[in-house]
Design an enzyme around this catalytic site. Sequence first.
Site, mmCIF file in Angstrom:
data_model
loop_
_atom_site.group_PDB
_atom_site.id
_atom_site.type_symbol
_atom_site.label_atom_id
_atom_site.label_comp_id
_atom_site.label_asym_id
_atom_site.label_seq_id
_atom_site.Cartn_x
_atom_site.Cartn_y
_atom_site.Cartn_z
ATOM 1 N N LYS A 130 52.524 14.488 87.357
ATOM 2 C CA LYS A 130 53.163 13.459 86.921
ATOM 3 C C LYS A 130 52.677 12.128 87.374
ATOM 4 O O LYS A 130 52.253 12.155 88.563
ATOM 5 C CB LYS A 130 54.684 13.888 87.030
ATOM 6 N N ASP A 170 55.746 9.903 78.641
ATOM 7 C CA ASP A 170 56.968 10.097 79.277
ATOM 8 C C ASP A 170 57.872 9.067 79.080
ATOM 9 O O ASP A 170 57.637 7.888 78.065
ATOM 10 C CB ASP A 170 57.075 10.499 80.663
HETATM 11 N N1 GLU Z 1 56.350 14.018 79.535
HETATM 12 C C1 GLU Z 1 56.063 15.303 78.743
HETATM 13 C C2 GLU Z 1 56.865 16.408 79.406
HETATM 14 O O1 GLU Z 1 57.779 16.089 80.151
HETATM 15 C C3 GLU Z 1 54.931 15.486 78.246
HETATM 16 C C4 GLU Z 1 53.690 15.747 78.935
HETATM 17 C C5 GLU Z 1 52.235 15.857 78.610
HETATM 18 O O2 GLU Z 1 52.325 15.785 77.269
HETATM 19 O O3 GLU Z 1 51.402 16.062 79.326
HETATM 20 O O4 GLU Z 1 56.507 17.449 79.378
#
Ligand code: GLU
Length: 451
Positions: A130, A170
Amino acid sequence: MKNKYQEQIDAFMEYAKTRNPNEPEFLQAVKEVAQAVIPFIAENPKYQGKKLLERMIEPERTISFRVPWVDDKGEIQVNRGYRIQFNSAIGPYKGGLRFHPTVNQSILKFLGFEQIFKNALTTLPMGGGKGGSDFNPKGKSDAEVMRFAQAFMNELFRHIGPNTDVPAGDIGVGGREIGYLFGQYKKLKNEFSGVLTGKGLAFGGSLIRPEATGFGVVYFAQEMLHTIDEKIKDKKIAVSGFGNVAWGVITKATQLGAKVVTISGPDGYIYDPEGISGRKIDYLLRLRATNNDVVAPYADQFPEATFYPGKKPWEQKVDIAMPCATQNELNDADAAQLIKNGVLAVVEGANMPSTPEAIKIFKSAKILYSPGKASNAGGVAVSGLEMSQNSMRFNWTAEEVDQKLHHIMKEIHNNTVKYGKQPDGWVDYEVGANIAGFVKVADAMLAQGIV
Ligand code: GLU
């Protein structure tokens, strides 16, 4: 089971606290996993004596960097950028980027840690990561967002790649931001690749990716309801947030004959007794695009709706609650109110939206409760499908992607039930999701040795 291993759990949490002081959100996410997994390890010798949890809570790599940029007034701004590369046992690091003023190391470590288990549940080969920044998109011009995204990528590009780490969106990072980030990566590397997901359709994006998180939440809710012989049709649903996840949930739930009566923002919530459907769903997108982060204008636009300033939607009597805004948005008082009003299911669309105290209340009332890492995994799952399509240099149709997403959500549900079903038949989705995710990652780590 809980009491028997409480001492071990407490000792592990002491260890985690000492190593990660001042990171409350991260410790909250770790505790949730530890409570489920420590009793499981104690009963499965294969996973003992390998320091698996100690290794899992330590990111493989934490990158923090300066992001200097110039605003529209010609003033220099300095933000902080991060990428937490948490675990690559089952695939390249994968997870979104969050641009929000509350972003700090604790928030991104909690999100990155959750992502390890969530991604493992999707059945696709993706590790956990992340990133993001404390940049505040509120009120910023398009040119400012572009300059910030370019400055952010000027450092991030050396740490990511289609086989190394694949970021996505996100909170505060949607199609526009991914476009600017992708453009800068391509310029710096002179390479067109699937290094980011959530891309525009014209340059390698996948159909259904914008809808995927919300659609997945609703597909998962359908599976949960089936276990108690219930259907989503005609159910009254409270949703919080009004961003990408809320939009997808409202679209799919409405298609399936349910009625979504609330949305919310930092300013309060909207109650629309007629349900949010049709042109009201399109209006959500326009409201979001204003970059003002408020929902109050909805009630001016649609007079049948009421705006409740400073309040949360959980005070309304509904059949299903779907928190789709942000972490710790639903506390013990909210949970008690929902239970008092006879809620059947709480299905998380955001990451860690319920506090530990709220979860305890849901679980002791034995309602259907699903943690975000299971029910919101559809977003990252379709990101995984975007990666596959990029590798093949081929695109699936919307129907094909939607069908694969639906299948994946069913698989996640089956796997969660497998580890979460209690002797009385009630499914502990929290325990099930954590153990199912753990098993996949732990097996890969064991096979790969001490690395
Ligand atoms: N931010 C999204 C999550 O919390 C998507 C992450 C992604 O697609 O890599 O899963």
